[in-house]
Design an enzyme around this catalytic site. Sequence first.
Site, PDB file in Angstrom:
ATOM      1  N   CYS A  27      -5.677  -4.274 -16.673  1.00  0.00           N
ATOM      2  CA  CYS A  27      -5.285  -3.376 -15.591  1.00  0.00           C
ATOM      3  C   CYS A  27      -4.043  -3.933 -14.915  1.00  0.00           C
ATOM      4  O   CYS A  27      -3.979  -5.123 -14.615  1.00  0.00           O
ATOM      5  CB  CYS A  27      -6.429  -3.249 -14.586  1.00  0.00           C
ATOM      6  SG  CYS A  27      -6.009  -2.323 -13.105  1.00  0.00           S
ATOM      7  N   ARG A  73     -13.491  -1.184  -7.407  1.00  0.00           N
ATOM      8  CA  ARG A  73     -13.161  -2.556  -7.025  1.00  0.00           C
ATOM      9  C   ARG A  73     -13.423  -2.707  -5.530  1.00  0.00           C
ATOM     10  O   ARG A  73     -12.951  -1.897  -4.733  1.00  0.00           O
ATOM     11  CB  ARG A  73     -11.692  -2.869  -7.322  1.00  0.00           C
ATOM     12  CG  ARG A  73     -11.301  -4.312  -6.990  1.00  0.00           C
ATOM     13  CD  ARG A  73      -9.842  -4.582  -7.298  1.00  0.00           C
ATOM     14  NE  ARG A  73      -8.938  -3.897  -6.380  1.00  0.00           N
ATOM     15  CZ  ARG A  73      -7.609  -3.890  -6.494  1.00  0.00           C
ATOM     16  NH1 ARG A  73      -7.041  -4.520  -7.510  1.00  0.00           N
ATOM     17  NH2 ARG A  73      -6.860  -3.250  -5.622  1.00  0.00           N
ATOM     18  N   HIS A 106       0.823  -1.204   0.000  1.00  0.00           N
ATOM     19  CA  HIS A 106       0.000   0.000   0.000  1.00  0.00           C
ATOM     20  C   HIS A 106       0.858   1.256   0.000  1.00  0.00           C
ATOM     21  O   HIS A 106       0.427   2.296  -0.502  1.00  0.00           O
ATOM     22  CB  HIS A 106      -0.978   0.006   1.179  1.00  0.00           C
ATOM     23  CG  HIS A 106      -0.487  -0.650   2.407  1.00  0.00           C
ATOM     24  ND1 HIS A 106      -0.655  -1.998   2.665  1.00  0.00           N
ATOM     25  CD2 HIS A 106       0.185  -0.163   3.466  1.00  0.00           C
ATOM     26  CE1 HIS A 106      -0.120  -2.302   3.838  1.00  0.00           C
ATOM     27  NE2 HIS A 106       0.403  -1.215   4.347  1.00  0.00           N
ATOM     28  N   ASN A 146      -1.088  -8.081 -12.850  1.00  0.00           N
ATOM     29  CA  ASN A 146      -0.037  -8.354 -11.868  1.00  0.00           C
ATOM     30  C   ASN A 146      -0.178  -9.745 -11.257  1.00  0.00           C
ATOM     31  O   ASN A 146       0.776 -10.523 -11.201  1.00  0.00           O
ATOM     32  CB  ASN A 146      -0.059  -7.302 -10.752  1.00  0.00           C
ATOM     33  CG  ASN A 146       0.235  -5.907 -11.273  1.00  0.00           C
ATOM     34  OD1 ASN A 146       0.824  -5.748 -12.333  1.00  0.00           O
ATOM     35  ND2 ASN A 146      -0.178  -4.905 -10.520  1.00  0.00           N
TER      36      ASN A 146
END
Length: 748
Positions: free
Chosen positions: A677, A507, A364, A629
């Site tokens: 994405c 999301r 994060h 990812n």
Amino acid sequence: MVDRSESDSRTLLRRLRDTLATPGDGQDRLDRITHLIAHSMRTQVCSIYLFRDPETLELCATEGLNPEAVHKTRMRLGEGLVGRVARTGQPANTANAPAEPGFRYMPETGEEIYSSFLGVPIQRVGEKLGVLVVQSREARLFSDDEVYGLEVVAMVLAEMTELGAFTGDQGGIGAAHRFPVMFRGSTGQEGAAEGRVWLHEPRVVVTNPVGDDPDAEKARLDEAVSTLQAQIDDMLIGSASMDKEQRQVLEAYKMLAHSRGWVRRMSEDIDLGLSAEAAVEKEQSTARARLEQSTDAYLRERLHDLDDLSNRLLRLLTGQGKDTGAELPENPVLVARNIGPAELLDYGRKLKGVVLEEGSVGSHAAIVARALAIPLVIHAARITNEALNGDPILVDGDQGIVHLRPEETVAAAFRDKIAMQAEAQKRYADLRNQPAVDRAGNRVSLMMNAGLMADLPSLKGSGADGVGLFRTELQFLIRSRVPRRGELAALYKRVIDAAQGAKVQFRTLDIGSDKVLPYMKPQEEPNPAMGWRAIRLGLDKPGVLRMQLQALIRASEGRPLSVMFPFVATPDEFNAAKATLLREIDREATLGRPVPSDLRVGAMLETPSLAFAPDSFFAGCDFISIGGNDLKQFFFAADRENERVRRRYDTLDVSFLGFIEQIIARCAASDTALSFCGEDAGRPIEALTFAALGIRKLSMRPASIGPVKHLLRRADLTELKAAIDAARAGGVQTVRPAVTAYLAGLQG
């Protein structure tokens, strides 16, 4: 130190201090120190071994061994008795060294005639510097007092390295914070920045390791310990609103702070001649070395508690570090071991860059750095040991390289790079209002990733068509408690308002793996990336999922709403989550509240299993977003947090592209919208390859939209697809050379 009295110990330390203060180069000081220690301890040998690199120790000074072996005798970490001391951070004491397991005979030193061996580590907190050794012909064990005394001497040597006492052509342990140092880490966020170091938790430098007045030093220590204990007691009094786990942490702090053994050992160190500060660091280093060797996970976790308490005590004794009134330098670059998202947000856009010793590409903190559009380098090992506040620093986020106190030639070349990047950004800004259309008229929708209100101003400035991914977990990660539904609804409303009619795809909560909530009990999992996370957690904790969906519905205020669920592995998971959303919409309607005028529900395709779901799954999704990812790491079985393997596999590998084409075909057959994405969506070469294969919606960080659009407008996706197909027909493993060659041949 045979029958050493406290006075004798202090006398030796004062002589050491005087020797270190005497003019001379680093080698000269080291030679005098070994002579002084050998004479004081009545041993025939004293040797100092220093790390020349993280895995190699070198004999740098000796009294008693062959002087010609100095700077020639080397050993690997863990090799021989010296290497064992260096590896474990624990003393080695034996009356018969040649009989010890792992003993390494070094004939060039002439040490075969010495039976007794005592080696202690030269170390500071978390930093191994070398090994101090004494040897004698007499076969005897050194006494506990002698071992303890030599550890005290080693502590003073470690502290003096911090002050540059041994800097020299041959004998230097470190650069003493004066010379240029380059750190090679990993890219967390691209970009380049020049500025001045701002340490998030400044390292306390002990400038007075030797104490002349033990009574005065113990009085200082007692006063600082009492203040520390009072601070922790006050924190506990104010902990009524904390949860059980937070209170348990404070209780553990209190137990450590009130430990009589801890305080007694520091007092004994002072009696032997250390200052209060050096005594604190000695006990911290000794305990740290012991805990690091433990196989008990709970004990290893106590390292953080020990470090925090010791650092608090050091700040009280020295007045250095936090709360000293120091101001951020001009163009600050934050340097830290690690940092949480809330702390990073507190600094905001004042920072020019961030350098972390730890961190991960998906953490994060990295997400916040991307939101703030500041370069980030992670895994810059030991930089907090070397950097000082105000040091000049260059951060190359593109290469994952940091230059601390750079030479002017390096700085000049770096400034040229920054200027070139600024010029490129101006060129991209001119394209902001231009469509992302190739030469053949194929349009690609370029969306941006976001997770904070700080991201939203970039929507217009970057030229993005909308927000392809709004990460809702950041609002949970930066709080010390679960956010309330009303707080989330207000935030989501501001996001939709700021988008001014552009699409925003929210999301739902994606926590677990490397994103752990500060108020959530950590889950010990052998492989958290494949564990209890994202939609799995949401379905098992339906109250949290329902609360978040209610907030999104209320934030829409009757406007269109797009929601996607992360890490879906089976259609059942998607169907259960979608059913929960539809029930909440019905509930809101029953209560007379407005519901979305248009609802679109999608899934993140991040697991290979979902690509093989039945046709009914794809038909039941309004859209699919490939989470590149995670999908890439699972496809290649290569952990994206593992630097040894994550760069081993190419996104443009023909196998992976073939898999992506299968997903494209499945979505096309069911007329399901598809986007990509992830990090690769923002890399121009990869982005154009995906577009050429048929993915016409890409979501990336705002700073990538300009470069991708610039290259797209010069290319012809049909021609690029032909080049890709020709390369695959030729049997290549990756189409990267073919794509690069095609793009290099473009004009303009």
